[in-house]
Design a protein around this motif. Structure first.
Motif, PDB file in Angstrom:
ATOM      1  N   ARG A   1     -10.666  -1.699  12.007  1.00  0.00           N
ATOM      2  CA  ARG A   1     -10.607  -2.241  10.607  1.00  0.00           C
ATOM      3  C   ARG A   1     -11.506  -3.262  10.540  1.00  0.00           C
ATOM      4  O   ARG A   1     -12.380  -3.412   9.571  1.00  0.00           O
ATOM      5  CB  ARG A   1      -9.482  -2.267  10.085  1.00  0.00           C
TER       6      ARG A   1
ATOM      7  N   LEU B   1     -12.565   0.631   3.459  1.00  0.00           N
ATOM      8  CA  LEU B   1     -11.308  -0.139   3.121  1.00  0.00           C
ATOM      9  C   LEU B   1     -10.802   0.367   1.921  1.00  0.00           C
ATOM     10  O   LEU B   1      -9.677   0.252   1.651  1.00  0.00           O
ATOM     11  CB  LEU B   1     -11.747  -1.529   3.344  1.00  0.00           C
TER      12      LEU B   1
ATOM     13  N   ALA C   1      -7.122   1.901   1.613  1.00  0.00           N
ATOM     14  CA  ALA C   1      -6.003   1.393   0.722  1.00  0.00           C
ATOM     15  C   ALA C   1      -5.456   2.553  -0.417  1.00  0.00           C
ATOM     16  O   ALA C   1      -4.265   2.243  -0.622  1.00  0.00           O
ATOM     17  CB  ALA C   1      -6.573   0.128  -0.344  1.00  0.00           C
ATOM     18  N   SER C   2      -6.337   3.117  -0.748  1.00  0.00           N
ATOM     19  CA  SER C   2      -5.861   4.283  -1.508  1.00  0.00           C
ATOM     20  C   SER C   2      -4.836   5.384  -0.632  1.00  0.00           C
ATOM     21  O   SER C   2      -3.909   5.673  -1.310  1.00  0.00           O
ATOM     22  CB  SER C   2      -6.928   5.446  -2.182  1.00  0.00           C
TER      23      SER C   2
ATOM     24  N   ASN D   1      -1.410   3.980  -0.002  1.00  0.00           N
ATOM     25  CA  ASN D   1      -0.747   3.892  -1.364  1.00  0.00           C
ATOM     26  C   ASN D   1       0.174   5.190  -1.499  1.00  0.00           C
ATOM     27  O   ASN D   1       1.067   5.341  -2.352  1.00  0.00           O
ATOM     28  CB  ASN D   1      -1.506   3.450  -2.321  1.00  0.00           C
TER      29      ASN D   1
ATOM     30  N   THR E   1      -9.622   7.077  -6.954  1.00  0.00           N
ATOM     31  CA  THR E   1     -10.507   6.322  -6.025  1.00  0.00           C
ATOM     32  C   THR E   1     -12.021   6.954  -5.868  1.00  0.00           C
ATOM     33  O   THR E   1     -13.090   6.227  -6.010  1.00  0.00           O
ATOM     34  CB  THR E   1      -9.931   5.886  -4.993  1.00  0.00           C
TER      35      THR E   1
END
Length: 299
Positions: free
Chosen positions: A104, A174, A178-179, A182, A213
């Motif tokens: 990452r 990134l 993150a989506s 979630n 997104t």
């Protein structure tokens, strides 16, 4: 209530002042200037819609529409790679494979490099004689694929787009990651219990839930693609060579407004008309996106 309003205005007014000074005023001043002919010094000559006529149907139109086509090509290619490849990499990083935390960081590193340095670095990597890319191809027995990447009119723009993807991919990875993180793990676990394969989970569950997104990133890519200038300038200069094969609206504006070696048109008013044209493309899409998002949220 009056006290609260006072404190709200205390924060809002300075922000609105600077926004008006650096965004709204330049926008309207550019619109005003687009109706004049001006070399940057001396009196301004009012020419009405002449700049727009030259841009859409006059001798300047060939240069503008050539650049517009490159902007459109830029948008479609960066969208395919940065969103498509970004989604695949984000899926891998979302899995519990050993070393994902390190990767990452690695995937985001190019985004931290200053753009001017990226241009200088890749201009060396892509050098036809001593460049790392061609040297690597020759070392692995693929010397026939070696090319003057930035010197071939058929390859130059695509090459610059790939450099742009290399530099910006980490940001999109990134955001998409993150989506994905979630998403409720219960949905994924339930799908596995029902016997769904990784492919079906990715396509039927993860992708639909990350579509909002993708919509946001797509509009950002659209705006960025029609405002692109720095990457072209860093790798090919203001002339957008070879033979204008990497020309975009941003470089057309720069040459027209500020001049440059070989510029056929040099006029601040005409350059302002180009910026208004860019605004006319970007603004309706931004408004449409906001309308669709609000319409979705009201449901």
């Amino acid at each position: 209530m009056k006290v609260k309003l006072k404190y709200i205005l205390l924060f809002v007014i300075p922000a609105m002042f600077f926004y008006t000074l650096f965004v709204i005023y330049p926008l309207f001043d550019s619109l005003r200037l687009s109706f004049y002919s001006w070399r940057g010094v001396g009196p301004k000559l009012f020419v009405g819609f002449k700049n727009y006529k030259d841009m859409f149907s006059g001798g300047f139109s060939k240069e503008v529409f050539n650049a517009l086509g490159h902007n459109i090509y830029f948008f479609f290619l960066v969208s395919a790679f940065e969103l498509g490849l970004g989604f695949l990499i984000a899926l891998l990083l979302a899995s519990k494979i050993k070393g994902t935390k390190i990767f990452r960081t690695v995937v985001y590193l190019p985004n931290m490099i200053p753009l001017v340095m990226v241009g200088f670095m890749w201009s060396l990597f892509l050098h036809p004689q001593i460049g790392l890319v061609n040297q690597f191809l020759k070392a692995v027995g693929l010397g026939s694929l070696a090319r003057p990447w930035l010197g071939d009119p058929n390859l130059a723009l695509t090459t610059i787009i790939m450099v742009n993807v290399w530099r910006n991919l980490g940001f999109y990875v990134l955001v998409i990651l993150a989506s994905i993180l979630n998403i409720s793990p219960d949905l994924i676990e339930a799908a596995y219990i029902d016997g769904a394969s990784n492919w079906k989970i990715s396509w039927k569950i993860i992708f639909p839930l990350t579509v909002p997104t993708f919509r946001t990133l797509l509009i950002l890519l659209f705006i960025g693609s029609f405002n692109v200038f720095d990457m072209i300038y860093a790798l090919e200069g203001v002339q957008a060579g070879p033979f204008r094969s990497t020309d975009v609206l941003g470089t057309v504006f720069y040459r027209t407004a500020f001049g440059g070696l070989g510029s056929a048109y040099t006029d601040m008013g005409l350059g302002a008309a180009v910026t208004v044209f860019i605004f006319m493309i970007v603004m309706p899409m931004s408004i449409l996106y906001v309308y669709l998002v609000e319409r979705r949220d009201r449901r």
